[in-house]
Design an enzyme around this catalytic site. Sequence first.
Site, PDB file in Angstrom:
ATOM      1  N   GLY A  48       0.768  -1.241   0.000  1.00  0.00           N
ATOM      2  CA  GLY A  48       0.000   0.000   0.000  1.00  0.00           C
ATOM      3  C   GLY A  48       0.800   1.292   0.000  1.00  0.00           C
ATOM      4  CD  GLU A 102       1.133   0.654   6.663  1.00  0.00           C
ATOM      5  OE1 GLU A 102       1.096   0.885   5.439  1.00  0.00           O
ATOM      6  OE2 GLU A 102       0.716  -0.404   7.134  1.00  0.00           O
ATOM      7  CG  ASP A 106      -8.749   0.700   9.624  1.00  0.00           C
ATOM      8  OD1 ASP A 106      -9.405   0.820  10.661  1.00  0.00           O
ATOM      9  OD2 ASP A 106      -9.267   0.365   8.554  1.00  0.00           O
ATOM     10  CE  LYS A 134     -10.171   4.023   6.945  1.00  0.00           C
ATOM     11  NZ  LYS A 134     -10.626   2.675   6.492  1.00  0.00           N
ATOM     12  CG  PHE A 155     -12.710   0.177   2.102  1.00  0.00           C
ATOM     13  CD1 PHE A 155     -11.761  -0.462   2.886  1.00  0.00           C
ATOM     14  CD2 PHE A 155     -12.659   0.009   0.730  1.00  0.00           C
ATOM     15  CE1 PHE A 155     -10.773  -1.253   2.311  1.00  0.00           C
ATOM     16  CE2 PHE A 155     -11.670  -0.778   0.139  1.00  0.00           C
ATOM     17  CZ  PHE A 155     -10.734  -1.402   0.932  1.00  0.00           C
ATOM     18  CB  ILE A 156     -10.194   5.367   1.138  1.00  0.00           C
ATOM     19  CG1 ILE A 156      -9.096   4.938   2.116  1.00  0.00           C
ATOM     20  CG2 ILE A 156     -11.150   6.343   1.792  1.00  0.00           C
ATOM     21  CD1 ILE A 156      -8.169   6.047   2.495  1.00  0.00           C
ATOM     22  CG  ASP A 162      -5.477  -3.327  -1.969  1.00  0.00           C
ATOM     23  OD1 ASP A 162      -4.985  -2.860  -0.919  1.00  0.00           O
ATOM     24  OD2 ASP A 162      -5.890  -4.496  -2.070  1.00  0.00           O
ATOM     25  NE  ARG A 168      -1.987  -2.845  -4.306  1.00  0.00           N
ATOM     26  CZ  ARG A 168      -2.127  -3.043  -2.993  1.00  0.00           C
ATOM     27  NH1 ARG A 168      -2.109  -2.015  -2.165  1.00  0.00           N
ATOM     28  NH2 ARG A 168      -2.288  -4.245  -2.514  1.00  0.00           N
TER      29      ARG A 168
HETATM   30  P1  IMP Z   1      -4.832  -1.775  10.532  1.00  0.00           P
HETATM   31  O1  IMP Z   1      -4.010  -2.947  11.012  1.00  0.00           O
HETATM   32  O2  IMP Z   1      -6.282  -1.970  10.856  1.00  0.00           O
HETATM   33  O3  IMP Z   1      -4.321  -0.454  11.051  1.00  0.00           O
HETATM   34  O4  IMP Z   1      -4.797  -1.787   8.974  1.00  0.00           O
HETATM   35  C1  IMP Z   1      -3.788  -1.272   8.283  1.00  0.00           C
HETATM   36  C2  IMP Z   1      -3.686  -1.830   6.881  1.00  0.00           C
HETATM   37  O5  IMP Z   1      -4.968  -2.131   6.328  1.00  0.00           O
HETATM   38  C3  IMP Z   1      -3.095  -0.769   6.001  1.00  0.00           C
HETATM   39  O6  IMP Z   1      -1.728  -1.002   5.855  1.00  0.00           O
HETATM   40  C4  IMP Z   1      -3.844  -0.907   4.698  1.00  0.00           C
HETATM   41  O7  IMP Z   1      -3.115  -1.711   3.834  1.00  0.00           O
HETATM   42  C5  IMP Z   1      -5.138  -1.574   5.050  1.00  0.00           C
HETATM   43  N1  IMP Z   1      -6.267  -0.602   5.095  1.00  0.00           N
HETATM   44  C6  IMP Z   1      -6.798   0.009   6.174  1.00  0.00           C
HETATM   45  N2  IMP Z   1      -7.829   0.804   5.849  1.00  0.00           N
HETATM   46  C7  IMP Z   1      -7.953   0.707   4.497  1.00  0.00           C
HETATM   47  C8  IMP Z   1      -8.840   1.337   3.531  1.00  0.00           C
HETATM   48  O8  IMP Z   1      -9.736   2.138   3.849  1.00  0.00           O
HETATM   49  N3  IMP Z   1      -8.641   0.988   2.229  1.00  0.00           N
HETATM   50  C9  IMP Z   1      -7.666   0.103   1.833  1.00  0.00           C
HETATM   51  N4  IMP Z   1      -6.822  -0.486   2.701  1.00  0.00           N
HETATM   52  C10 IMP Z   1      -6.962  -0.189   4.014  1.00  0.00           C
HETATM   53 MG    MG Z   2      -0.643  -1.156   4.050  1.00  0.00          MG
END
Ligand code: IMP
Ligand code: MG
Length: 178
Positions: A48, A102, A106, A134, A155-156, A162, A168
């Site tokens: 990402g 990163e 999220d 977020k 979600f984006i 992606d 992407r």
């Molecule tokens: P986390 O572990 O929940 O913080 O998720 C982080 C990973 O999830 C990021 O590195 C992204 O690759 C993916 N991610 C989180 N939110 C989104 C979104 O809204 N769209 C696409 N990928 C996301």
């Molecule tokens: Mg990522």
Amino acid sequence: MESIQVRDKTFEISISAREIDAAVERIAKQINKDFAEKNPLFLVVLNGAFMFASDLVKKITIPCEISFVKLSSYVGTQTTNTVRELIGLDEVLHDRSVVIIEDIIDTGITMGVATDKLKKLEAKEVKIATLLFKPLAFQRDYKIDYIGIEITNDFIVGYGLDYDGNGRNYPEIYKIVE
Ligand code: IMP
Ligand code: MG
């Protein structure tokens, strides 16, 4: 483009390329200042973060190294609680200043696991730079050192992010239309 179709879902424009560039510029300026004498190692979290990292490092004007790791926790539009291994790290981190790059934080689970693993490798310091954050989804309590743009829980896709491997390539960020 005002709206795009990615697989079975429609997305609408959320953050323009110009806004992204301004956020990237802000983070780069700060890092140039904070790491001037430290020869930092930028660790880009694939897949990402590739686009953000590419734009960011072009604005870095201090001596630095760039490397890549892979680590992922997402399936479809839902985060899963199992984070896969950190793969591809072949640098010696002992006594180094590391900046993890990163695309988005999220729930914060992925980055939490990444930093824990890196700290075990005895880096001198491990800082986090994320383009997107977020805050309402964040479930951890560690500090995020550089944040580009705070967003809602939608979600984006785009700018490296992606939906099941697609989307992407866009230079802007699009959010899902429910
Ligand atoms: P986390 O572990 O929940 O913080 O998720 C982080 C990973 O999830 C990021 O590195 C992204 O690759 C993916 N991610 C989180 N939110 C989104 C979104 O809204 N769209 C696409 N990928 C996301
Ligand atoms: Mg990522």
